[in-house]
Structure formats: C-alpha cells, structure tokens
Design a protein around this motif. Structure first.
Motif, PDB file in Angstrom:
ATOM      1  N   LYS A   1       0.833  -1.203   0.000  1.00  0.00           N
ATOM      2  CA  LYS A   1       0.000   0.000   0.000  1.00  0.00           C
ATOM      3  C   LYS A   1       0.862   1.245   0.000  1.00  0.00           C
ATOM      4  O   LYS A   1       1.822   1.348   0.755  1.00  0.00           O
ATOM      5  CB  LYS A   1      -0.925   0.004   1.219  1.00  0.00           C
ATOM      6  N   GLY A   2       0.500   2.185  -0.854  1.00  0.00           N
ATOM      7  CA  GLY A   2       1.239   3.429  -0.954  1.00  0.00           C
ATOM      8  C   GLY A   2       2.429   3.353  -1.891  1.00  0.00           C
ATOM      9  O   GLY A   2       3.010   4.375  -2.240  1.00  0.00           O
ATOM     10  N   ARG A   3       2.807   2.150  -2.310  1.00  0.00           N
ATOM     11  CA  ARG A   3       3.946   1.982  -3.223  1.00  0.00           C
ATOM     12  C   ARG A   3       3.521   1.416  -4.578  1.00  0.00           C
ATOM     13  O   ARG A   3       4.087   1.782  -5.604  1.00  0.00           O
ATOM     14  CB  ARG A   3       4.981   1.047  -2.601  1.00  0.00           C
ATOM     15  N   PHE A   4       2.541   0.527  -4.579  1.00  0.00           N
ATOM     16  CA  PHE A   4       2.074  -0.116  -5.803  1.00  0.00           C
ATOM     17  C   PHE A   4       0.697   0.422  -6.172  1.00  0.00           C
ATOM     18  O   PHE A   4      -0.118   0.726  -5.303  1.00  0.00           O
ATOM     19  CB  PHE A   4       1.968  -1.626  -5.618  1.00  0.00           C
ATOM     20  N   THR A   5       0.437   0.486  -7.467  1.00  0.00           N
ATOM     21  CA  THR A   5      -0.867   0.910  -7.964  1.00  0.00           C
ATOM     22  C   THR A   5      -1.321  -0.038  -9.073  1.00  0.00           C
ATOM     23  O   THR A   5      -0.580  -0.259 -10.039  1.00  0.00           O
ATOM     24  CB  THR A   5      -0.822   2.338  -8.520  1.00  0.00           C
ATOM     25  N   ILE A   6      -2.502  -0.581  -8.917  1.00  0.00           N
ATOM     26  CA  ILE A   6      -3.082  -1.436  -9.950  1.00  0.00           C
ATOM     27  C   ILE A   6      -4.076  -0.611 -10.758  1.00  0.00           C
ATOM     28  O   ILE A   6      -4.819   0.209 -10.203  1.00  0.00           O
ATOM     29  CB  ILE A   6      -3.746  -2.684  -9.330  1.00  0.00           C
ATOM     30  N   SER A   7      -4.088  -0.837 -12.063  1.00  0.00           N
ATOM     31  CA  SER A   7      -5.026  -0.126 -12.929  1.00  0.00           C
ATOM     32  C   SER A   7      -5.381  -1.026 -14.102  1.00  0.00           C
ATOM     33  O   SER A   7      -4.752  -2.068 -14.302  1.00  0.00           O
ATOM     34  CB  SER A   7      -4.421   1.189 -13.423  1.00  0.00           C
TER      35      SER A   7
ATOM     36  N   ASN B   1      -9.629  -1.218 -20.122  1.00  0.00           N
ATOM     37  CA  ASN B   1     -10.582  -2.189 -20.660  1.00  0.00           C
ATOM     38  C   ASN B   1     -10.505  -2.282 -22.178  1.00  0.00           C
ATOM     39  O   ASN B   1     -10.704  -3.354 -22.753  1.00  0.00           O
ATOM     40  CB  ASN B   1     -12.001  -1.817 -20.220  1.00  0.00           C
ATOM     41  N   ALA B   2     -10.212  -1.183 -22.833  1.00  0.00           N
ATOM     42  CA  ALA B   2     -10.141  -1.195 -24.297  1.00  0.00           C
ATOM     43  C   ALA B   2      -9.019  -2.105 -24.788  1.00  0.00           C
ATOM     44  O   ALA B   2      -9.110  -2.696 -25.864  1.00  0.00           O
ATOM     45  CB  ALA B   2      -9.947   0.223 -24.815  1.00  0.00           C
ATOM     46  N   LYS B   3      -7.967  -2.210 -23.991  1.00  0.00           N
ATOM     47  CA  LYS B   3      -6.827  -3.052 -24.364  1.00  0.00           C
ATOM     48  C   LYS B   3      -6.849  -4.395 -23.650  1.00  0.00           C
ATOM     49  O   LYS B   3      -5.927  -5.195 -23.821  1.00  0.00           O
ATOM     50  CB  LYS B   3      -5.514  -2.331 -24.047  1.00  0.00           C
ATOM     51  N   ASN B   4      -7.861  -4.622 -22.812  1.00  0.00           N
ATOM     52  CA  ASN B   4      -7.932  -5.860 -22.020  1.00  0.00           C
ATOM     53  C   ASN B   4      -6.629  -6.095 -21.258  1.00  0.00           C
ATOM     54  O   ASN B   4      -6.096  -7.219 -21.222  1.00  0.00           O
ATOM     55  CB  ASN B   4      -8.240  -7.070 -22.911  1.00  0.00           C
ATOM     56  N   THR B   5      -6.129  -5.044 -20.660  1.00  0.00           N
ATOM     57  CA  THR B   5      -4.827  -5.103 -19.999  1.00  0.00           C
ATOM     58  C   THR B   5      -4.921  -4.520 -18.590  1.00  0.00           C
ATOM     59  O   THR B   5      -5.583  -3.510 -18.373  1.00  0.00           O
ATOM     60  CB  THR B   5      -3.770  -4.342 -20.811  1.00  0.00           C
ATOM     61  N   VAL B   6      -4.242  -5.190 -17.675  1.00  0.00           N
ATOM     62  CA  VAL B   6      -4.117  -4.720 -16.296  1.00  0.00           C
ATOM     63  C   VAL B   6      -2.648  -4.405 -16.031  1.00  0.00           C
ATOM     64  O   VAL B   6      -1.763  -5.112 -16.522  1.00  0.00           O
ATOM     65  CB  VAL B   6      -4.617  -5.776 -15.301  1.00  0.00           C
ATOM     66  N   TYR B   7      -2.425  -3.350 -15.276  1.00  0.00           N
ATOM     67  CA  TYR B   7      -1.067  -2.903 -14.979  1.00  0.00           C
ATOM     68  C   TYR B   7      -0.811  -2.936 -13.474  1.00  0.00           C
ATOM     69  O   TYR B   7      -1.730  -2.784 -12.670  1.00  0.00           O
ATOM     70  CB  TYR B   7      -0.851  -1.478 -15.488  1.00  0.00           C
ATOM     71  N   LEU B   8       0.443  -3.100 -13.125  1.00  0.00           N
ATOM     72  CA  LEU B   8       0.878  -2.954 -11.738  1.00  0.00           C
ATOM     73  C   LEU B   8       2.088  -2.032 -11.738  1.00  0.00           C
ATOM     74  O   LEU B   8       3.165  -2.429 -12.146  1.00  0.00           O
ATOM     75  CB  LEU B   8       1.225  -4.299 -11.109  1.00  0.00           C
ATOM     76  N   GLN B   9       1.862  -0.798 -11.321  1.00  0.00           N
ATOM     77  CA  GLN B   9       2.942   0.161 -11.192  1.00  0.00           C
ATOM     78  C   GLN B   9       3.579  -0.019  -9.822  1.00  0.00           C
ATOM     79  O   GLN B   9       2.898   0.107  -8.798  1.00  0.00           O
ATOM     80  CB  GLN B   9       2.430   1.590 -11.354  1.00  0.00           C
ATOM     81  N   MET B  10       4.858  -0.330  -9.821  1.00  0.00           N
ATOM     82  CA  MET B  10       5.565  -0.599  -8.565  1.00  0.00           C
ATOM     83  C   MET B  10       6.637   0.461  -8.354  1.00  0.00           C
ATOM     84  O   MET B  10       7.575   0.572  -9.159  1.00  0.00           O
ATOM     85  CB  MET B  10       6.192  -1.997  -8.618  1.00  0.00           C
ATOM     86  N   ASN B  11       6.480   1.249  -7.313  1.00  0.00           N
ATOM     87  CA  ASN B  11       7.437   2.293  -6.969  1.00  0.00           C
ATOM     88  C   ASN B  11       8.102   1.988  -5.633  1.00  0.00           C
ATOM     89  O   ASN B  11       7.622   1.151  -4.870  1.00  0.00           O
ATOM     90  CB  ASN B  11       6.739   3.647  -6.897  1.00  0.00           C
ATOM     91  N   SER B  12       9.190   2.676  -5.367  1.00  0.00           N
ATOM     92  CA  SER B  12       9.915   2.512  -4.096  1.00  0.00           C
ATOM     93  C   SER B  12      10.157   1.036  -3.791  1.00  0.00           C
ATOM     94  O   SER B  12       9.914   0.558  -2.680  1.00  0.00           O
ATOM     95  CB  SER B  12       9.131   3.156  -2.947  1.00  0.00           C
TER      96      SER B  12
END
Length: 124
Positions: free
Chosen positions: A65-71, A74-85
C-alpha cells in the motif's frame, strides 16, 4: 478460454520502479476481477493487488500500500501494476490472475486463470 500474458519484469535497484502488464485474450468479458500475486523462493504465493474489471474497485496487500498501484485499460484488455519505491523483499515471480466469480478475493485458489509469471528482482 481466457489467456493471460505478463510482461515488464526485470532487475532494478532498491528505490526504483517497474510497471508490469498483463494482457488478457479470449473471453475477457467473463472476467470479474484481475489480481496480481507474487511468489518468492521457498515461500507461498501471496496476494499483492486486485481490481474489478468493470468498476475499478481495488484492494492491496498491506505490504505494498502506498507503493504499488493497480489499474486497467478495458479497451486493451490489460491490467497494470505500477511498482514504486521497490524493496529487496519485493523480489519474486509476479503472476496475474483472473477471477470469473463475484467479489474481490485475496486467495489464490479463488482465481480461475493464471499467467506464466514474470521475474522481478530488486537489488540492494
């Protein structure tokens, strides 16, 4: 059938960032929730984050929490995981997974489809 393919793993130093992607193909419309899990050597697979496919509701493990962001895109049928710190303890194979059932689960056995995994290594 739904197929999941992860990408974006690699080697990064402590404090750095990476973005993982998970592309879904096939009957992506049947997905309710997409999750990210990770598994380090000798450890059980653990929940990292999840997002509902339609509404975008999210859930995170306390450790990220506070470091990773999931998004999702839908148009690309893709999920992302942005991992910081990133920390050394984030080192693991990261898997994305699809759950066709209702609700957001943190339990791996609830998920119906899995990707092949992508290695994330954080060096000190």
């Amino acid at each position: 059938q739904v197929q999941l393919v992860e990408s974006g793993g690699g080697l990064v130093q402590t404090g750095g960032s990476l973005r993982l992607s998970c592309a879904a193909s096939g009957r992506a419309s049947s997905i309710y929730t997409m999750g990210w899990f990770r598994q380090a050597p000798g450890k059980e697979r653990e929940f990292v984050a999840a997002i509902t496919w339609s509404g975008g509701s999210t859930d995170y493990a306390d450790s990220v929490k506070g470091r990773f962001t999931i998004s999702r895109d839908n148009a690309k049928n893709t999920v992302y995981l942005q991992m910081n710190s990133l920390k050394v303890e984030d080192t693991a194979v990261y898997y994305c997974a699809a759950d066709f059932g209702l609700g957001v689960s943190t339990i791996p056995s609830r998920y119906d489809r899995w990707g092949q995994g992508t290695q994330v290594t954080v060096s000190s």
